[in-house]
Scaffold this motif. Structure first.
Motif, mmCIF file in Angstrom:
data_model
loop_
_atom_site.group_PDB
_atom_site.id
_atom_site.type_symbol
_atom_site.label_atom_id
_atom_site.label_comp_id
_atom_site.label_asym_id
_atom_site.label_seq_id
_atom_site.Cartn_x
_atom_site.Cartn_y
_atom_site.Cartn_z
ATOM 1 N N ILE A 1 31.707 29.965 -33.526
ATOM 2 C CA ILE A 1 32.880 30.639 -32.961
ATOM 3 C C ILE A 1 32.796 30.665 -31.431
ATOM 4 O O ILE A 1 33.773 30.390 -30.734
ATOM 5 C CB ILE A 1 32.982 32.066 -33.522
ATOM 6 C CG1 ILE A 1 33.271 32.010 -35.018
ATOM 7 C CG2 ILE A 1 34.083 32.833 -32.814
ATOM 8 C CD1 ILE A 1 33.253 33.354 -35.682
ATOM 9 N N LEU A 2 31.595 30.968 -30.926
ATOM 10 C CA LEU A 2 31.434 31.020 -29.470
ATOM 11 C C LEU A 2 31.725 29.664 -28.838
ATOM 12 O O LEU A 2 32.450 29.557 -27.846
ATOM 13 C CB LEU A 2 30.012 31.457 -29.110
ATOM 14 C CG LEU A 2 29.671 32.916 -29.388
ATOM 15 C CD1 LEU A 2 28.234 33.205 -28.986
ATOM 16 C CD2 LEU A 2 30.612 33.829 -28.625
ATOM 17 N N PHE B 1 35.875 27.971 -38.642
ATOM 18 C CA PHE B 1 36.558 28.499 -37.464
ATOM 19 C C PHE B 1 36.816 27.389 -36.470
ATOM 20 O O PHE B 1 36.836 27.597 -35.277
ATOM 21 C CB PHE B 1 35.755 29.652 -36.862
ATOM 22 C CG PHE B 1 35.653 30.798 -37.814
ATOM 23 C CD1 PHE B 1 36.728 31.661 -37.976
ATOM 24 C CD2 PHE B 1 34.535 30.971 -38.604
ATOM 25 C CE1 PHE B 1 36.661 32.703 -38.885
ATOM 26 C CE2 PHE B 1 34.467 32.010 -39.504
ATOM 27 C CZ PHE B 1 35.547 32.879 -39.650
ATOM 28 N N ILE C 1 28.375 32.406 -35.808
ATOM 29 C CA ILE C 1 28.689 33.023 -34.518
ATOM 30 C C ILE C 1 28.556 32.003 -33.405
ATOM 31 O O ILE C 1 29.402 31.914 -32.514
ATOM 32 C CB ILE C 1 27.782 34.251 -34.300
ATOM 33 C CG1 ILE C 1 28.210 35.322 -35.292
ATOM 34 C CG2 ILE C 1 27.860 34.747 -32.872
ATOM 35 C CD1 ILE C 1 27.505 36.624 -35.140
ATOM 36 N N ALA D 1 35.291 28.856 -28.816
ATOM 37 C CA ALA D 1 35.987 29.605 -27.772
ATOM 38 C C ALA D 1 35.783 28.965 -26.406
ATOM 39 O O ALA D 1 36.670 29.009 -25.556
ATOM 40 C CB ALA D 1 35.489 31.046 -27.754
ATOM 41 N N ILE D 2 34.624 28.360 -26.199
ATOM 42 C CA ILE D 2 34.351 27.766 -24.885
ATOM 43 C C ILE D 2 34.906 26.356 -24.779
ATOM 44 O O ILE D 2 35.522 25.986 -23.783
ATOM 45 C CB ILE D 2 32.829 27.766 -24.622
ATOM 46 C CG1 ILE D 2 32.324 29.204 -24.519
ATOM 47 C CG2 ILE D 2 32.506 27.005 -23.340
ATOM 48 C CD1 ILE D 2 30.836 29.320 -24.457
ATOM 49 N N LEU D 3 34.715 25.545 -25.826
ATOM 50 C CA LEU D 3 35.010 24.117 -25.726
ATOM 51 C C LEU D 3 36.280 23.714 -26.460
ATOM 52 O O LEU D 3 36.703 22.572 -26.367
ATOM 53 C CB LEU D 3 33.846 23.296 -26.295
ATOM 54 C CG LEU D 3 32.490 23.495 -25.615
ATOM 55 C CD1 LEU D 3 31.416 22.789 -26.392
ATOM 56 C CD2 LEU D 3 32.538 22.982 -24.196
ATOM 57 N N GLY D 4 36.863 24.608 -27.196
ATOM 58 C CA GLY D 4 38.040 24.233 -27.982
ATOM 59 C C GLY D 4 37.635 23.651 -29.319
ATOM 60 O O GLY D 4 36.451 23.440 -29.604
ATOM 61 N N GLY E 1 37.001 21.134 -32.494
ATOM 62 C CA GLY E 1 36.445 19.790 -32.559
ATOM 63 C C GLY E 1 35.033 19.801 -33.098
ATOM 64 O O GLY E 1 34.487 20.848 -33.444
#
Ligand SMILES: Nc1ncnc2c1ncn2[C@@H]1O[C@H](COP(=O)(O)OP(=O)(O)OP(=O)(O)O)[C@@H](O)[C@H]1O
Ligand SMILES: [Mg+2]
Lengths: 278, 283, 284
Positions: B145-146, B233, B142, B149-152, B154
């Motif tokens: 995934i978070l 992810f 999790i 979602a924030i940093l793209g 990589g």
């Protein structure tokens, strides 16, 4: 030999420099280790963070904060629909732990050097099974079982079971290896068979430790089962995935809060249960 | 069963002795009630989760054939490819950084979050506990995934996810270790007028040094295992390879990748066991 | 008054066919015939193939009403000798005849049946700490209890009856439901005694029953063992460190030194010369 010379021999005079030099020498190997760790860290930082990151796409700090800020907020409307998945997650954790414990019984028995039935074969076999179970991440296990038994809770239960075996069996086997051989011998001397020796001589000695390990693992399994849904094994993970895919970031926060609630409850239960066992 | 005759006892026992039962009234009732409720709960669970008990056995048979026909033989050549190996190296880098950063963060957290040593039981203690617990409670996937979602995509989000994970993991173990210390040396330090930091450095740290080193090595172990999947992810490392091959049903390649993971984990486990034994001996 | 315990079987048990194990009436028959219950012939033992020989050819006989002491310095091999008899240690050579049966080569199942006929009392008590006193005593009955029954601790009524009576005899009837680790040393050894007697043993092996106890309790425990052995008509083989206790309680004595028997005879005939020979190593 005069007493004066013996005294001198016994206590050679130390100077301040001796002490300092000794310290310097003692710290030498440690310093090499630190330098090595720092160099490795620099290398890793260079590879992962500096070269790999697409700084331009990430944008300014403001952009990043903005992206993070999307999660600030709670979708209260989602909570009622979370109760069923929470229950499901909890149940998967319980069943998974139970099945794991059942598989553990032979694994721990075979994997403890002092009670393993046929050491050259059963011992390495059990140790291999334990390592296998622990070295593969629960997500991978879940994927495997999803492909084997289909989507749904069963895959999650099996994944958790297989994943927990390693730790529980390893700790149990270690506990068994540490037992006092006296009672075992006593039961053997009364004419008990191998099973009775396990049941009366070994098990009572290790039961509290094993129970405490099981409760510990159960608590971890709650945490694990909350993500198994990500790969289709049911529970809160599925809801999380759905919220993420529909860009309902506040809903994501709600799911995380639900997970935290569940885990806090589990931790509380586990704390008192372990206290009661020991 | 043939039960040979027993020798009679010389004096018969008094009447009090004749009534013994394993089951004493309130205790055994409570015990039975709890056993039965656990059983009922488990049955209900099987029902609720819709687990097809009748098809279970057949499933295991099918699993065996699936394993032997589709996952065997593993495509070893695939895992020896340079592209894959570079991902393995990346995974190791990520795990290393995550473990180091996590350990660095967890030491102050453990200090503040240990009940006996916390500088402020009213403020710092609950805050530190809360942070540690949240890091631990949220699964590394999790976190990954978070951060993606924030940093793209990589490796940076992967490293951060592992850092949070390791902070929670090591923080709890460290704090437990600090709470278990002998208070004698601590009091001696306090008595000699040392400040909080000096008490930590001279009264506490020597006591927990070996345990901390062991936990640190263990943290690396756990971080590596987690690092193999955060890529699922998009957070870097070999997880991405694994996911792609699973989605494309390249089962023989999946088998090879799993095999490589097992071997790597084994190597890291042996190395860390060796290192821990060495640390213990140095003590 | 409930006395469901069966009386002795009439007639010599030795003439009746039996699968394995020994009946109580055998002791009487053997005694009447003036035969030794246990005959140890030229027993040798070592722990590892290349290691030193611990027992170097020991022979002696135990008769029906013997209370045997085995004395000797530490490391002489007393415990090893006693453990060879119920084969917790496997002898390397020699014979052990128990009721005229060679037991050094018994297969596993027969060995269990043999062991349930031989009670053992340990120096460190070897109780199962987390079980109740009652369950500890009942565990002496495991050799007679089926695996499934023992899984659920379902011991037959007469076993429970016997356990209660034994606990009464050793003075622990008020502690039946206590956990074994809540007892004092002397009480724990009493539980050990009750457990051994639970087996209805035809021979009692006792390995330094008192060396973990203080002198006063030691004497009480020895007296209890002696009394029980008399009442149950069980021959007894007892390792003792303390010569004083051996003189006081045992009718026969074996002196061991470095795996060799230095003395064997009635305890009264043992004199200072004998003792010096046995303990030669310690005097030096
Ligand atoms: N399990 C074992 N493995 C190897 N050697 C052993 C073992 N047990 C005992 N020995 C050795 O056998 C010898 C005899 O030991 P034993 O325990 O029989 O002596 P003992 O007469 O009972 O002494 P103590 O009075 O101290 O109990 C000792 O030298 C001991 O080192
Ligand atoms: Mg001994």
């Amino acid at each position: 030999m005069s007493s004066e010379t013996t005294a001198q021999k016994r206590a050679p005079r130390l100077t301040v420099d001796d002490v300092l030099n000794h310290r310097r020498r003692a710290g030498w190997s440690r310093r090499v280790l630190y330098v090595f760790l720092l160099a490795a860290m620099a290398w890793s930082l260079n590879v992962t963070v500096i070269q790999d990151t697409d700084w331009a796409r990430m944008g300014s700090l403001g952009n990043v904060l903005g992206a993070a800020g999307r999660f600030a907020g709670i979708d209260f409307a989602l909570f009622p629909t979370l109760i069923a998945p929470m229950l499901e997650t909890f149940m998967i954790a319980c069943l998974g732990t139970l099945v794991g414990v059942i598989i553990c019984i032979p694994a721990a028995w075979f994997g403890a050097q002092n009670v393993t039935p046929f050491k050259p074969i059963t011992y390495p076999l059990a140790r291999l099974a334990m390592t296998l179970s622990r070295s593969i991440h629960e997500i991978v296990w879940a994927l495997f079982f999803v492909s084997a038994v289909g989507l749904g809770a069963l895959a999650g239960v099996l994944a958790l079971a297989v994943r927990s075996v390693g730790f529980i069996a390893k700790m149990s086997a270690e506990a068994i290896e540490d037992i006092d051989p006296g009672p075992v011998e006593a039961i053997r001397a009364t004419g008990g068979n191998a099973f009775q020796v396990m049941l009366y001589g070994v098990l009572p000695q290790v039961l509290p430790q094993i129970l405490s390990v099981i409760v510990f693992e159960w608590e971890i399994n709650i945490r694990r089962s909350a993500v198994l849904g990500l790969v289709g094994a049911g529970g809160l993970g599925l809801v999380f995935f759905r919220q993420m895919n529909t860009f309902n970031y506040h809903g994501v926060t709600s799911v995380i809060i639900a997970i935290l609630l569940l885990i806090s409850a589990g931790e509380l239960v586990s704390y008192y249960a372990r206290k009661a066992v020991i | 069963m043939n039960r040979p005759p027993q020798s009679p006892l010389v004096t018969p026992a008094g009447p009090s002795a004749c009534h013994w039962s394993r089951f004493k009234f309130p205790d055994s009732l409570i015990r039975y009630a709890s056993w039965i409720s656990v059983l009922v709960f488990l049955t209900y669970t099987v029902e609720y989760l819709d687990i097809p008990l009748d098809r279970l056995l057949g499933m295991f048979g099918r699993m065996g054939t699936t394993l032997s026909t589709r996952y065997y033989p593993p495509d070893i050549g695939y895992t020896l490819d340079v592209g894959y190996l570079s991902y393995v190296v990346d995974t190791i880098h990520m795990a290393f950084l995550g473990a180091i950063f996590g350990l660095i963060a967890s030491i102050p957290l453990a200090w503040f979050g240990s009940f006996n040593m916390s500088p402020s039981r009213r403020w710092l203690y609950p805050i530190a506990r809360l942070i540690t617990m949240s890091c631990r409670a949220v699964h590394e996937m999790i976190w990954a995934i978070l951060f993606v979602a924030i940093l793209g995509f990589g490796m940076l989000p992967g490293v951060l996810a592992l850092t949070f994970f390791c902070t929670g993991f090591a923080g709890k173990l460290f704090a437990e270790e600090i709470e278990a210390i002998d208070v004698g040396p601590v009091e001696a330090m306090r008595a000699s007028g040392a400040n909080q930091l000096q008490v930590m450095a001279f009264g506490v740290f020597p006591q927990v040094r070996v345990a901390f080193t062991g936990i640190a090595i263990y943290t690396w172990d756990v971080a590596f295992r987690a690092a193999t999947v955060v890529g699922f992810f998009g957070a870097g490392g070999m997880g991405w390879y694994l996911k792609r091959n699973i989605l494309q049903v390249e089962t023989e390649r999946v088998a090879a990748i799993l095999l490589s993971i097992i071997i790597l984990v084994l190597i890291s486990e042996i190395a860390s066991a060796w290192a821990r034994a060495k640390v213990m001996k140095m003590n | 008054m409930a006395m469901p315990l069966l009386p002795d079987r009439p007639g010599g048990g030795n003439v009746l066919p039996r699968l394995a194990g020994t009946s109580r009436s055998d002791i009487v028959a053997w005694k009447d015939a003036g035969m030794a219950i246990l005959e140890v012939r030229n027993l040798r033992a070592r722990y590892t193939v290349s290691g030193p020989e611990i027992l170097k050819g020991i022979s002696f006989n135990v008769e029906a009403d013997d209370f045997f002491a085995i004395i000797g310095p530490s490391g002489a091999g007393k415990s090893t000798l006693i453990r060879c008899i119920n084969r917790l240690v496997e002898p390397t050579a020699g014979e052990i005849l128990f009721f005229d049966r060679e037991i050094t080569k018994l297969p596993r199942r027969e060995l269990r049946l043999l062991r349930r006929d031989i009670g053992m009392i340990f120096q460190e008590f070897n109780l199962i700490d987390r079980m109740s006193v009652m369950d500890n005593v009942l565990s002496g009955r495991l050799g007679y209890t089926g695996t499934l029954r023992s899984l659920f601790r379902l011991f037959p009524r007469e076993d429970i009856q016997r356990a209660l009576e034994l606990l009464d005899r050793v003075g622990l009837i008020d502690h039946v439901d206590k956990r074994a680790d809540a007892l004092s040393g002397g009480q724990r050894q009493r539980v050990g005694i009750a457990r051994a007697l639970m087996q209805d043993p035809k021979l009692l092996l006792v390995d330094e029953p008192t060396s973990a106890l203080d002198p006063k309790i030691s004497r009480e425990v020895m007296a209890l063992i002696k009394q029980m052995a008399n009442e149950f008509k069980v021959p007894c083989l007892c390792n003792i460190h303390d010569v004083q206790l051996a003189m006081e309680f045992c009718n026969k004595t074996i002196g061991l030194q470095d795996g060799i028997k230095m003395f064997d005879g009635p305890t009264e005939t043992m004199n200072k010369g004998n003792l010096e020979k046995i303990y030669a190593m310690e005097v030096l």
